[in-house]
Design a protein around this motif. Structure first.
Motif, PDB file in Angstrom:
ATOM      1  N   TYR A 234       0.976  -1.334   0.043  1.00 37.49           N
ATOM      2  CA  TYR A 234      -0.061   0.029   0.182  1.00 37.49           C
ATOM      3  C   TYR A 234       0.868   1.162   0.071  1.00 37.49           C
ATOM      4  O   TYR A 234       1.737   1.375   0.626  1.00 37.49           O
TER       5      TYR A 234
ATOM      6  N   GLN B 105      -7.246   2.465  -3.500  1.00 34.62           N
ATOM      7  CA  GLN B 105      -7.847   1.844  -2.388  1.00 34.62           C
ATOM      8  C   GLN B 105      -8.755   2.927  -1.647  1.00 34.62           C
ATOM      9  O   GLN B 105      -9.893   2.777  -1.169  1.00 34.62           O
TER      10      GLN B 105
ATOM     11  N   VAL C 281       0.600   1.887  10.155  1.00 36.64           N
ATOM     12  CA  VAL C 281      -0.086   0.514  10.363  1.00 36.64           C
ATOM     13  C   VAL C 281      -0.105   0.369  11.836  1.00 36.64           C
ATOM     14  O   VAL C 281       1.154  -0.218  12.253  1.00 36.64           O
TER      15      VAL C 281
ATOM     16  N   PHE D 277      -5.407   2.079   8.334  1.00 33.00           N
ATOM     17  CA  PHE D 277      -4.005   3.007   8.269  1.00 33.00           C
ATOM     18  C   PHE D 277      -4.355   4.198   9.318  1.00 33.00           C
ATOM     19  O   PHE D 277      -5.513   4.771   9.119  1.00 33.00           O
TER      20      PHE D 277
ATOM     21  N   LYS E 173      -8.648  -0.753   5.988  1.00 32.93           N
ATOM     22  CA  LYS E 173      -7.958  -1.404   4.867  1.00 32.93           C
ATOM     23  C   LYS E 173      -8.598  -1.876   3.749  1.00 32.93           C
ATOM     24  O   LYS E 173      -8.233  -1.754   2.571  1.00 32.93           O
ATOM     25  N   GLU E 174      -9.606  -2.628   4.127  1.00 32.88           N
ATOM     26  CA  GLU E 174     -10.509  -3.554   3.247  1.00 32.88           C
ATOM     27  C   GLU E 174     -11.304  -2.542   2.243  1.00 32.88           C
ATOM     28  O   GLU E 174     -11.573  -2.592   1.185  1.00 32.88           O
TER      29      GLU E 174
ATOM     30  N   ASP F 238       2.208  -5.572   3.158  1.00 30.46           N
ATOM     31  CA  ASP F 238       1.118  -5.979   3.635  1.00 30.46           C
ATOM     32  C   ASP F 238       1.496  -7.540   3.988  1.00 30.46           C
ATOM     33  O   ASP F 238       1.376  -8.298   3.067  1.00 30.46           O
TER      34      ASP F 238
END
Length: 436
Positions: A4, A76, A91, A106, A120-121, A401
């Motif tokens: 990321y 994202q 993170v 984040f 994050k998702e 990640d």
């Protein structure tokens, strides 16, 4: 493998790289695709010269930015806005005493003074806090330099609901998210801080350093200010308590002159938060190691032969006694903490490296910066360039990640065989059922 990135126009991007696709194969496929596109344009220009001229001009940029095979880049979170560029990103460590889902967000500090937690998702903003007056004009002269703007030099999560941030003016804030929440700590340290780093295992402990500002380590729960003593937390105040550790400058040089201080990055090397071992890099091409149990002066001061340029980024390996450091001209190097010698370097960067990340096993290192590429190298051996991905914006922060596990070619082949056998068993069972 998944990365990321946080960039200077406010976007958080995801980068997926298939480790089974080699860089040479991907580059060869991309070059072949560009050649085919060029031939198609040439053929179209012969058929319709007038219309093809405009089409060729419009498509030339896209053809030059062909995505490598095995690489996927997507946005994202965020929209393009240079005024909301990402200056710092962290993170939270799920094992650091916070909640179990800490690694699922984040913590982002933006150029407009906003600190956010982003899922994050989904990429959605979960919590946000805006620093009042962050964009107000600033004019401060310090060490012969004029400071004209505020910017974040560090951010970290204390737990699932609180954060620590620090600006270049030495303004340290620890507070819960929410506009109506009162700050827990408002600490005023010397101006022109260059880096603030939160301890990964004890996130209530943080270290700060900068221009003419020696390294100091603080505990949020132990720090005290005059405002806190009066139970009025309304503005930044100087601390009334001593830090956990405050470094001293090295002794004068051979001419008896004072050695200037310019800390550019900080890394905690030990799990202990009360008596930590800390590594710092400087803008004067030095790497220093401090041990709070030994002395206020550095126990190691490596300068000769370490770097030919100012060091801007520092990363401690969690797998080996090594440091990775980057300079301001695109150099990324590896230093052995046992000997203080540079044992290798990584080539290919066309601009300053702004962020470095390591794989979970420490076998690979990734770097990104002003040239808009994320590059992955072998951490040892030949230190070959394994993968690269073009992300279009200048990268300010990079995160590897570890929750996304790579599948080896042997494992992928085994899983494919298992699926084939499972499908065959299902068909046999259906035939038996039909016969009955």
């Amino acid at each position: 493998m998944r990365f990321y990135t946080g960039d200077d126009v406010g976007l958080i991007k995801g980068v997926d790289i298939d480790p089974a696709v080699s860089l040479l194969d991907a580059q060869a496929a991309a070059a072949k695709k560009l050649r085919l596109e060029a031939k198609a344009k040439k053929a179209a220009s012969i058929v319709a010269a007038k219309g093809a001229t405009s089409n060729g001009d419009a498509g030339s940029g896209a053809a030059g930015e062909a995505v490598l095979e095995g690489v996927e880049v997507w946005t994202q979170s965020g929209t393009v806005s240079r005024g909301r560029g990402i200056q710092q990103m962290a993170v939270p460590n799920a094992t650091a005493g916070g909640d179990g889902d800490a690694g699922a967000v984040f913590v982002v500090a933006r150029a407009d003074g906003t600190v956010e937690t982003i899922a994050k998702e989904s990429g959605a903003v979960v919590e946000a806090h805006t620093e009042q007056g962050f964009a107000a004009p600033v004019s401060i002269k310090h060490s012969g330099r004029q400071i004209t703007e505020r910017r974040y030099v560090g951010v970290g999560a204390v737990d699932g609901t609180s954060f620590i941030s620090c600006t270049n003016l030495g303004e340290v804030r620890c507070q819960r998210f929410g506009e109506d929440e009162e700050p827990r700590v408002l600490l005023k340290l010397p101006v022109e801080a260059c880096r603030m780093r939160v301890h990964a295992k004890s996130p209530r402990v943080f270290a700060v350093g900068g221009r003419e500002q020696e390294l100091s380590v603080w505990d949020v729960d132990a720090v005290g200010t005059a405002a806190a003593a009066a139970e009025v937390v309304a503005e930044y105040r100087k601390p009334t308590t001593a830090p956990l550790f405050r470094a001293k400058n090295v002794r004068p040089d051979s001419l008896g002159l004072r050695v200037p201080v310019w800390i550019t990055d900080i890394q905690f090397l030990s799990d202990s938060a009360t008596a930590p071992t800390v590594a710092v890099s400087t803008g004067y091409k030095q790497i220093r190691i401090y041990d709070a149990r030994a002395d206020a002066r550095p126990i190691h001061d490596w300068s000769d032969g370490v770097s030919a340029h100012p060091i801007t980024r520092l990363l401690a390996s969690h797998a080996k006694p090594e440091l990775f450091f980057a300079d301001n001209v695109g150099g990324l190097h590896q230093l052995d903490l046992r000997t203080g010698r540079v044992v290798g370097g990584y080539r290919g960067f066309a601009g300053a490296v702004t962020s470095v990340a390591l794989s979970e096993d420490g076998a690979m290192v990734a770097g990104a910066g002003l040239d808009r590429f994320v590059r992955v190298y072998e951490a040892d051996g030949m230190r070959r360039l394994l993968h690269c991905a073009y992300v279009k914006q200048r990268v300010a922060q990079l995160h590897w990640d570890w929750s996304v596990k790579d599948v080896s070619p042997e494992e992928a082949e085994r899983r494919e065989e298992d699926e084939i056998w499972d499908a065959m068993q299902t068909r046999r069972s259906k035939r038996k059922a039909a016969a009955c």
